[in-house]
Write a protein that holds these residues in place. Structure first.
Motif, PDB file in Angstrom:
ATOM      1  N   GLU A   3       0.846  -1.202   0.000  1.00 36.95           N
ATOM      2  CA  GLU A   3       0.000   0.000   0.000  1.00 36.95           C
ATOM      3  C   GLU A   3       0.882   1.254   0.000  1.00 36.95           C
TER       4      GLU A   3
ATOM      5  N   LYS B 122       3.025   1.541  -3.276  1.00 34.65           N
ATOM      6  CA  LYS B 122       2.168   1.959  -4.392  1.00 34.65           C
ATOM      7  C   LYS B 122       2.106   3.484  -4.446  1.00 34.65           C
TER       8      LYS B 122
ATOM      9  N   GLU C  74      -1.905  -6.364  -6.771  1.00 39.73           N
ATOM     10  CA  GLU C  74      -2.997  -6.027  -5.849  1.00 39.73           C
ATOM     11  C   GLU C  74      -3.146  -7.156  -4.826  1.00 39.73           C
TER      12      GLU C  74
ATOM     13  N   GLN D  32      -3.557 -12.700  -3.745  1.00 37.83           N
ATOM     14  CA  GLN D  32      -3.174 -11.902  -4.906  1.00 37.83           C
ATOM     15  C   GLN D  32      -3.183 -12.768  -6.142  1.00 37.83           C
TER      16      GLN D  32
END
Ligand code: ADP
Ligand code: MG
Length: 235
Positions: free
Chosen positions: A26, A29, A37, A112
């Protein structure tokens, strides 16, 4: 949307300096670096539903701040093609981790999508007592673990540093043509190093970053694992 501060603050309120893979991704990113993701499942049913939403083949990994090397402990299951494989992987991961790390606090399992194969590279940041933040670049697998084929530069990096640190590793030819595949996108990897250098400068509260591995493609890349360690709160 979760902000950088929320991720860091949440970990701090729990007295943690090691972020989980999900928290680390997170944060990374937000540096403009592509990550796979990754979503937390806290039950087998949720893991199955998430893998159906994200798409097969799926990857499941233990989500625990106490398990740093996930695959060594049986905490990573790759290439899961069906809902029943995902369900079994969920049970197997929890069983293996409870056996290997009886004291670990387990948040659940991260889900994922399996990223397409690419050249595995590693980018890291650590802090030198004298020079401050330093970035590391290397190729994944045995090249880093056994041959220590890595390069370093002090933050902040300029474009030329990024280009040099990629070219000077011995394994560089693997980026130019790997098993007959198209060459990896080296200008993109330079960009990644520059983005991380900027990010690290803006975030002195980060002590260590480990993106291991990043899959490098002929266009772009995806970080499939990430680990961030924070400085102690007083700093
Ligand atoms: P560890 O904590 O052991 O470093 P990783 O998350 O790096 O665990 O997973 C171990 C290996 O599994 C990686 O080095 C990579 O080769 C593979 N892997 C992990 N996540 C993915 C993914 N989303 N897609 C494809 N391969 C993956
Ligand atoms: Mg890893």
């Amino acid at each position: 949307m979760i902000t950088k501060q929320d991720i860091i603050a949440k970990a701090r309120t729990k007295g943690r300096t090691i972020l989980t893979e999900i928290e680390s991704k997170e944060l990374i990113k937000q540096a403009g670096i592509s990550v796979s993701e990754t979503v937390l499942a806290t039950s087998k049913e949720e893991a199955v539903a998430l893998s159906q939403r994200l798409g097969f083949p799926a990857v499941l990994k233990v989500a625990s701040p106490d398990v740093v090397h996930k695959s060594d402990a049986g905490g990573v299951k790759l290439g899961l093609k069906t809902a029943s494989q995902v369900g079994k992987a969920y049970d197997d991961i929890l069983k293996a981790i409870r056996r290997e790390y009886p004291q670990a606090s387990i948040q659940g399992v991260s889900v994922q999508k399996m990223a397409p194969p690419g050249v595995e590279v590693i980018i890291g940041m650590s802090k030198d007592p004298q020079f401050g933040p330093v970035l590391m670049f290397g190729l994944g697998g045995i090249l880093v673990e056994i041959l220590k084929d890595v390069s370093f530069r002090i933050v902040p990096l300029v474009r030329r540093d990024a280009a040099e640190m990629i070219k000077e590793i011995k394994g560089y030819p693997l980026l130019e043509s790997f098993r007959g595949q198209e060459p990896a996108d080296v200008p993109h990897l330079e960009e990644l190093l520059l983005k991380l250098s900027d990010f690290v400068e803006q975030r002195p509260e980060i002590k260590e970053i480990d993106l291991n591995p990043i899959f490098a493609y002929s266009r772009g890349s995806i970080a499939v694992d990430a680990r961030v360690i924070l400085e102690e709160a007083s700093q």
